[in-house]
Design an enzyme around this catalytic site. Structure first.
Site, PDB file in Angstrom:
ATOM      1  CG  PHE A  90      40.646  56.673  95.115  1.00 22.19           C
ATOM      2  CD1 PHE A  90      40.130  57.578  94.884  1.00 22.19           C
ATOM      3  CD2 PHE A  90      40.681  55.500  94.769  1.00 22.19           C
ATOM      4  CE1 PHE A  90      41.069  57.889  93.886  1.00 22.19           C
ATOM      5  CE2 PHE A  90      40.937  55.053  93.622  1.00 22.19           C
ATOM      6  CZ  PHE A  90      40.968  56.698  92.643  1.00 22.19           C
TER       7      PHE A  90
ATOM      8  CE  LYS B 266      39.933  48.746 104.281  1.00 24.12           C
ATOM      9  NZ  LYS B 266      40.268  50.285 103.723  1.00 24.12           N
TER      10      LYS B 266
ATOM     11  CD  GLU C 282      43.895  51.764 101.772  1.00 21.52           C
ATOM     12  OE1 GLU C 282      43.222  51.781 101.693  1.00 21.52           O
ATOM     13  OE2 GLU C 282      44.628  51.376 101.144  1.00 21.52           O
TER      14      GLU C 282
ATOM     15  CB  SER D  30      40.132  47.503  91.601  1.00 21.36           C
ATOM     16  OG  SER D  30      41.459  47.081  92.473  1.00 21.36           O
TER      17      SER D  30
ATOM     18  CB  CYS E 237      33.384  52.487  89.011  1.00 23.84           C
ATOM     19  SG  CYS E 237      30.558  53.276  89.090  1.00 23.84           S
TER      20      CYS E 237
ATOM     21  CD  GLU F 165      38.633  50.656  86.283  1.00 16.62           C
ATOM     22  OE1 GLU F 165      39.342  49.822  87.325  1.00 16.62           O
ATOM     23  OE2 GLU F 165      37.282  50.531  86.156  1.00 16.62           O
TER      24      GLU F 165
HETATM   25  P1  NAD Z   1      41.371  48.925  95.593  1.00 17.05           P
HETATM   26  O1  NAD Z   1      40.343  47.646  95.210  1.00 17.05           O
HETATM   27  O2  NAD Z   1      42.090  49.163  95.059  1.00 17.05           O
HETATM   28  O3  NAD Z   1      40.166  49.346  96.786  1.00 17.05           O
HETATM   29  C1  NAD Z   1      39.076  49.805  97.559  1.00 17.05           C
HETATM   30  C2  NAD Z   1      38.909  49.105  99.049  1.00 17.05           C
HETATM   31  O4  NAD Z   1      39.977  47.392  98.740  1.00 17.05           O
HETATM   32  C3  NAD Z   1      39.868  49.299  99.473  1.00 17.05           C
HETATM   33  O5  NAD Z   1      39.120  49.676 101.186  1.00 17.05           O
HETATM   34  C4  NAD Z   1      41.248  49.263  99.743  1.00 17.05           C
HETATM   35  O6  NAD Z   1      41.803  49.838 101.740  1.00 17.05           O
HETATM   36  C5  NAD Z   1      41.162  47.656 100.145  1.00 17.05           C
HETATM   37  N1  NAD Z   1      41.871  47.179  99.308  1.00 17.05           N
HETATM   38  C6  NAD Z   1      43.155  47.576  98.565  1.00 17.05           C
HETATM   39  N2  NAD Z   1      44.127  46.414  98.262  1.00 17.05           N
HETATM   40  C7  NAD Z   1      43.199  45.098  98.904  1.00 17.05           C
HETATM   41  C8  NAD Z   1      43.922  43.808  99.078  1.00 17.05           C
HETATM   42  N3  NAD Z   1      44.624  43.615  98.943  1.00 17.05           N
HETATM   43  N4  NAD Z   1      43.041  43.167 100.041  1.00 17.05           N
HETATM   44  C9  NAD Z   1      41.922  43.514 100.905  1.00 17.05           C
HETATM   45  N5  NAD Z   1      41.580  44.896 100.392  1.00 17.05           N
HETATM   46  C10 NAD Z   1      42.634  45.520 100.338  1.00 17.05           C
HETATM   47  O7  NAD Z   1      39.934  50.370  94.441  1.00 17.05           O
HETATM   48  P2  NAD Z   1      40.295  51.722  94.634  1.00 17.05           P
HETATM   49  O8  NAD Z   1      41.292  52.234  93.614  1.00 17.05           O
HETATM   50  O9  NAD Z   1      39.990  52.044  96.479  1.00 17.05           O
HETATM   51  O10 NAD Z   1      39.062  52.624  93.710  1.00 17.05           O
HETATM   52  C11 NAD Z   1      39.063  52.546  92.806  1.00 17.05           C
HETATM   53  C12 NAD Z   1      38.347  50.775  92.263  1.00 17.05           C
HETATM   54  O11 NAD Z   1      36.955  51.298  92.840  1.00 17.05           O
HETATM   55  C13 NAD Z   1      38.501  51.302  90.448  1.00 17.05           C
HETATM   56  O12 NAD Z   1      38.754  50.138  89.958  1.00 17.05           O
HETATM   57  C14 NAD Z   1      37.137  51.931  90.339  1.00 17.05           C
HETATM   58  O13 NAD Z   1      36.324  51.418  89.029  1.00 17.05           O
HETATM   59  C15 NAD Z   1      35.755  51.318  91.329  1.00 17.05           C
HETATM   60  N6  NAD Z   1      34.961  51.476  91.571  1.00 17.05           N
HETATM   61  C16 NAD Z   1      33.590  50.448  91.021  1.00 17.05           C
HETATM   62  C17 NAD Z   1      31.949  51.198  91.140  1.00 17.05           C
HETATM   63  C18 NAD Z   1      31.258  50.192  90.822  1.00 17.05           C
HETATM   64  O14 NAD Z   1      30.521  50.181  91.142  1.00 17.05           O
HETATM   65  N7  NAD Z   1      31.043  49.365  90.446  1.00 17.05           N
HETATM   66  C19 NAD Z   1      32.346  52.203  91.966  1.00 17.05           C
HETATM   67  C20 NAD Z   1      33.322  52.617  92.825  1.00 17.05           C
HETATM   68  C21 NAD Z   1      34.225  52.307  92.088  1.00 17.05           C
END
Ligand code: NAD
Length: 496
Positions: free
Chosen positions: A151, A175, A178, A228, A283, A381
């Site tokens: 997000f 994808k 959401e 994450s 991040c 985090e």
């Molecule tokens: P998230 O892991 O909740 O979601 C990421 C994606 O995975 C979304 O599209 C979501 O719909 C999907 N998803 C969520 N739960 C899932 C599941 N159980 N099974 C399959 N798919 C699933 O992450 P977020 O809250 O959207 O974003 C924040 C996180 O992203 C933070 O941890 C941040 O550090 C990380 N991030 C990392 C970088 C990097 O370069 N390392 C860059 C941006 C964000």
């Protein structure tokens, strides 16, 4: 007024099919639901992959000239629509408009990098490795590739990947998160307007069901995931087990080390910008400040003074820091503040009382001192506007802290000693390092990614690693016998 409906982008248009499952999209500054977004079923994902497969079979044969023409046109359109895309991001993510525009600019730089794909895809050629034998290498696209994004950068993170994937001749299924699905829909329209054939770029909205379907579908050849750490690990393990190439970028806990000789005004400015920009939902946010004593007592008042000037509020109204993305996330971050107090850290500034408006998912800038490595506010985090200070007595102690932490995305060191900085860049076990720079922003022509639990897989995003990720190498050994072996007569043709 009818609620805005957001649906999948398939074959160059918005899909009218529904799975019957949907999610709400909020404006985090008002707390109001502003749209609903479709959640795809496994069957719908299958249909999208079929579309992407058919389009790939054409697109992969398009010339490099055609592909770069589309990318150059897309670059112009992206530039023209920067403000519109930024407004969509602010309305669903909450970050302030200037931040949202910065995100689009970073994505645009990857498009510019991808415009140079003819140069980046050049192979090698060795003439005469044996008699009449030459060897050369080529790089070919993988097929339909999937991008699953978080997000916090709804425009930039997909653009870390898809411009290069498309330039290399792949078709794409994105994808998006959401929580803020609108920006990518406008981007899809712009790609079509730029001349990208229908079906080469598709967007499927959804939750775990859509992700799981992409992870195991045999038609999808690679997965680029950002999110994450627990989900990144799951995506990496599931995707690779299904035989796919996977790069899965995860979470972070970025430490900023301040040595006693540092310029403390620069360090304070940097800690505040990197700690609270985008409400800490980055991040590359700095969430941990490692003060090498006797620096803390001089540095903390400078940070506090700057934090007091941060205006929290609606990102469209000239504030410095917006709300958090959802109520659930706001409450989770607030629960970490409570845990920090219980665990014995010193709460220097408490953001929980900041509430610029009645509704909205607000949390003001928060500062802790005297952290210990056993505290959850140190180990986890938090992904919000919470900065912690941990005091140490030496450079070695600071280095050990950073290297012992499970995350290894980014780090920074502040010092006026070039030798100390040079040693840190060599010894630190982190993927991206800033020297008197708080968050090294992603540069399109370098690759972006962390170490340890911040990345699963071998390839970082964009730069030359991105080009390698989205292509497969092929080496050709060819023998063409000299015409004297019975080929055509190379003598000059006679005129009669
Ligand atoms: P998230 O892991 O909740 O979601 C990421 C994606 O995975 C979304 O599209 C979501 O719909 C999907 N998803 C969520 N739960 C899932 C599941 N159980 N099974 C399959 N798919 C699933 O992450 P977020 O809250 O959207 O974003 C924040 C996180 O992203 C933070 O941890 C941040 O550090 C990380 N991030 C990392 C970088 C990097 O370069 N390392 C860059 C941006 C964000």
């Amino acid at each position: 007024m009818d609620m805005k409906q957001i649906s999948h982008w398939i074959n160059g248009k918005v899909s009218t099919e529904t799975s019957g499952r949907k999610g709400d999209v909020y404006n985090p500054a008002t707390g109001q639901v502003t749209a609903t977004v479709e959640f795809a079923s496994t069957e719908q994902v299958g249909k999208i992959v079929d579309v992407a497969t058919a389009a790939f079979n054409e697109w992969r044969h398009s010339s490099l000239t055609k592909r770069t023409q589309v990318l150059f046109a897309f670059r112009e359109l992206l530039n023209q629509n920067k403000v519109k895309i930024a407004e969509m991001i602010t309305a669903e993510h909450g970050k302030v408009l200037s931040d949202a525009q910065g995100e689009v600019t970073r994505g645009l730089e990857v498009v510019e990098f991808a415009c140079g794909i003819p140069h980046l895809l050049k192979g090698g050629y060795s003439e005469g490795v044996s008699t009449d034998v030459d060897v050369y290498s080529i790089r070919q696209p993988l097929g339909p590739v999937a991008i699953i994004s978080p997000f916090n950068f709804p425009a930039m993170v997909p653009m870390w990947f898809f411009p290069i994937a498309l330039a290399c001749g792949n078709s794409v299924v994105v994808k998006p998160s959401e929580k803020d699905p609108s920006a990518i829909m406008l981007i899809a329209e712009l790609l079509k307007e730029a001349g990208l054939p229908d079906g080469v770029f598709n967007v499927v909205h959804g939750d775990k069901e859509a992700v799981d379907a992409l992870l195991v579908h045999p038609g999808i050849k690679s997965i680029s995931f950002v999110g994450s750490t627990p989900i990144a690990k799951y995506v990496y393990e599931t995707g690779t087990q299904a035989g796919k190439r996977v790069q899965a970028l995860g979470g972070a806990k970025n430490h900023m080390v301040v040595l006693p000789d540092a310029d403390l005004d620069l360090a304070a400015d940097s800690a505040v910008n990197a700690g609270f920009g985008s409400a800490g939902e980055r991040c590359m946010a700095i969430s941990m400040l490692v003060a090498v004593e006797p620096v803390a007592d001089k540095l903390i008042p400078k940070i506090k003074e700057r934090m007091e000037k941060i205006k929290t509020g609606d990102g469209t109204k000239g504030c410095d820091m917006g709300p958090l993305v959802t109520k659930a996330h706001r409450d989770k971050v607030a629960s970490y503040i409570e845990a920090g107090v219980k665990e014995g850290a010193t709460l220097v500034m408490d953001g929980r009382q900041v509430k610029p408006d009645e509704n909205g998912f607000w949390l003001g800038p928060t500062l802790f001192d005297n952290l210990k490595t056993s505290m959850s506010i140190y180990t986890d985090e938090i992904f919000g506007p919470v900065l912690g200070v941990i005091r140490v007595n030496s450079y070695d102690e600071a280095l050990k802290l950073v290297n012992d932490h499970k995350y290894g995305n980014g780090t920074a060191i502040f010092t006026n000693d070039g030798g100390a900085a040079r040693r840190y860049q060599n010894e630190v076990e982190v993927g991206m390092v800033g020297i008197n720079v708080p968050i090294p922003v992603p540069m399109a022509y370098y690759s972006f990614g962390g170490w340890k639990s911040s990345l699963f897989g071998d390839s970082h995003a964009h730069g030359t690693e991105g080009v390698h990720f989205f292509t497969r190498g092929k080496v050709v050994t060819s023998r063409w016998l000299d015409p004297s072996h019975g080929g055509i007569n190379l003598g000059f043709p006679t005129n009669n």
